[in-house]
Design a protein around this motif. Structure first.
Motif, PDB file in Angstrom:
ATOM      1  N   THR A  15      38.578  61.818   8.400  1.00 23.16           N
ATOM      2  CA  THR A  15      37.563  60.978   7.778  1.00 23.16           C
ATOM      3  C   THR A  15      36.667  61.818   6.877  1.00 23.16           C
ATOM      4  O   THR A  15      36.085  62.807   7.322  1.00 23.16           O
ATOM      5  N   CYS A  18      30.286  62.036   4.797  1.00 26.58           N
ATOM      6  CA  CYS A  18      29.461  61.168   3.963  1.00 26.58           C
ATOM      7  C   CYS A  18      28.826  61.970   2.829  1.00 26.58           C
ATOM      8  O   CYS A  18      28.304  63.062   3.046  1.00 26.58           O
ATOM      9  N   VAL A  63      25.198  55.174   9.969  1.00 24.80           N
ATOM     10  CA  VAL A  63      26.291  54.749   9.095  1.00 24.80           C
ATOM     11  C   VAL A  63      26.942  53.509   9.696  1.00 24.80           C
ATOM     12  O   VAL A  63      27.472  53.550  10.809  1.00 24.80           O
ATOM     13  N   GLN A  66      31.903  52.741   5.834  1.00 26.69           N
ATOM     14  CA  GLN A  66      32.271  53.898   5.022  1.00 26.69           C
ATOM     15  C   GLN A  66      33.476  53.545   4.172  1.00 26.69           C
ATOM     16  O   GLN A  66      34.461  52.980   4.653  1.00 26.69           O
ATOM     17  N   ARG A  70      31.904  57.468   0.652  1.00 25.10           N
ATOM     18  CA  ARG A  70      30.677  56.682   0.440  1.00 25.10           C
ATOM     19  C   ARG A  70      30.284  55.996   1.734  1.00 25.10           C
ATOM     20  O   ARG A  70      31.039  55.205   2.293  1.00 25.10           O
ATOM     21  N   CYS A  71      29.101  56.313   2.219  1.00 25.64           N
ATOM     22  CA  CYS A  71      28.605  55.728   3.461  1.00 25.64           C
ATOM     23  C   CYS A  71      27.452  54.780   3.185  1.00 25.64           C
ATOM     24  O   CYS A  71      26.585  55.059   2.351  1.00 25.64           O
ATOM     25  N   LYS A  73      24.202  52.914   5.021  1.00 27.23           N
ATOM     26  CA  LYS A  73      23.368  53.229   6.173  1.00 27.23           C
ATOM     27  C   LYS A  73      22.332  52.143   6.435  1.00 27.23           C
ATOM     28  O   LYS A  73      22.015  51.323   5.575  1.00 27.23           O
TER      29      LYS A  73
END
Length: 307
Positions: A15, A18, A63, A66, A70-71, A73
């Motif tokens: 993954t 961020c 978060v 995603q 790009r996250c 929040k």
């Protein structure tokens, strides 16, 4: 079990971390800049601000979605208690600007009265067009419900609220959510019908190239009419939908379609309520003395439909 741990570790390692997007100099919708525009005509206003109340804790920068690196929040403001009702707050800014900090003062005032409050960021039109923002807000609601135990909230008592573009997004996300996910909606000066004569007069004005709505939809009404219709909360009025509180300014254009939507809701047997704050500018919820009556009306509505 070791195999599961290995797979999970590999997935987490794959993954992307961020990455915060760089500051956008065109994103100028905030309380300070809006104050500069309004104070001459409304000299008694003050930017609404509140300290974190005693007994309320903030869990920040969580978060909830995603997309690659790009996250998105959110921040949660949590009073003491268990199985709290929760309000998810959606900021305004014409679908193209704004920050979740816009609703921190309202979040804190709700928290002072025993409501968990969550402020969310979402993808703006320059990053992703409609319906991305609506999908983001629904994802935030699902995240909050999925983390009910950690947040000490009741997943069956979730409300959506927002102002301006955020009011329209909150309404649309709420009325199109899965059954039971959203129990009440507060639309603060947000459109209910993009295709109404009043909305088209301003949002489809050919002198605006593009308008805020046109940029969100990727074209004017004649070009993207199906999207303008699909994004109008009024299209989804039906029995069993969440009740809605409409809070409006003295500027009717920003709540176009409200009266017809309320009439349709009444025909469908769905409750709606309305508070108009006369002689107020758009974005009134950013300022005192107008934030408090906004909060008071919201608390009364939430007590009836969320408590």
């Amino acid at each position: 079990m070791p195999l599961l741990s290995t797979v999970l570790a590999a997935a987490l390692a794959a993954t992307p971390a961020c990455v915060e997007p760089p500051p956008d100099p065109s994103n100028t919708f905030d309380a300070a800049r809006t104050y500069e525009k309004l104070v001459r005509d409304y000299p008694d206003i003050r930017i609404a601000a509140d300290p974190l109340p005693a007994g309320v804790r903030k869990i920040g920068d969580q978060v909830y979605a995603q997309y690659g690196a790009r996250c998105l929040k959110l921040d949660a403001y949590l009073p003491a208690g268990e199985r709290l009702p929760v309000v998810v707050l959606v900021h305004g800014g014409g679908w193209k600007s704004g920050y979740r900090s816009e609703f921190v003062p309202m979040a804190l005032r709700l928290a002072r009265h025993g409501y968990a409050a969550v402020t969310v960021s979402y993808r703006l039109s320059g990053e992703a067009r409609y319906p991305a923002a609506v999908q983001d807000v629904q994802a935030a609601v699902r995240w909050v419900r999925a983390h009910a135990d950690e947040l000490h909230i009741d997943p069956q008592r979730v409300a959506l609220a927002g102002g301006s573009a955020g009011g329209q997004i909150a309404s649309l996300a709420g009325v199109t959510a899965e059954a039971g996910e959203v129990k009440a909606i507060i639309n603060i000066d947000g459109l209910s019908d993009f295709t109404s004569e009043l909305a088209l007069k301003h949002e489809d004005d050919p002198k605006k190239n593009p308008s805020s709505a046109g940029a969100w939809f990727g074209g004017r009404y004649a070009e993207q009419g199906a999207l303008w219709q699909a994004a109008s909360p009024i299209r989804y009025v039906r029995a069993g939908m969440p009740p809605i509180l409409f809070i409006g300014s003295g500027q009717p254009r920003f709540s176009a379609g409200r009266e017809e939507m309320m009439a349709r809701m009444a025909q469908a047997g769905v409750a709606s309520e309305k508070l108009i704050l006369p002689e107020t500018p758009h974005a009134f919820w950013l300022f005192d003395p107008w934030l408090q009556p906004t909060v008071d009306a919201s608390l009364a509505f939430l007590y009836r439909y969320l408590r």
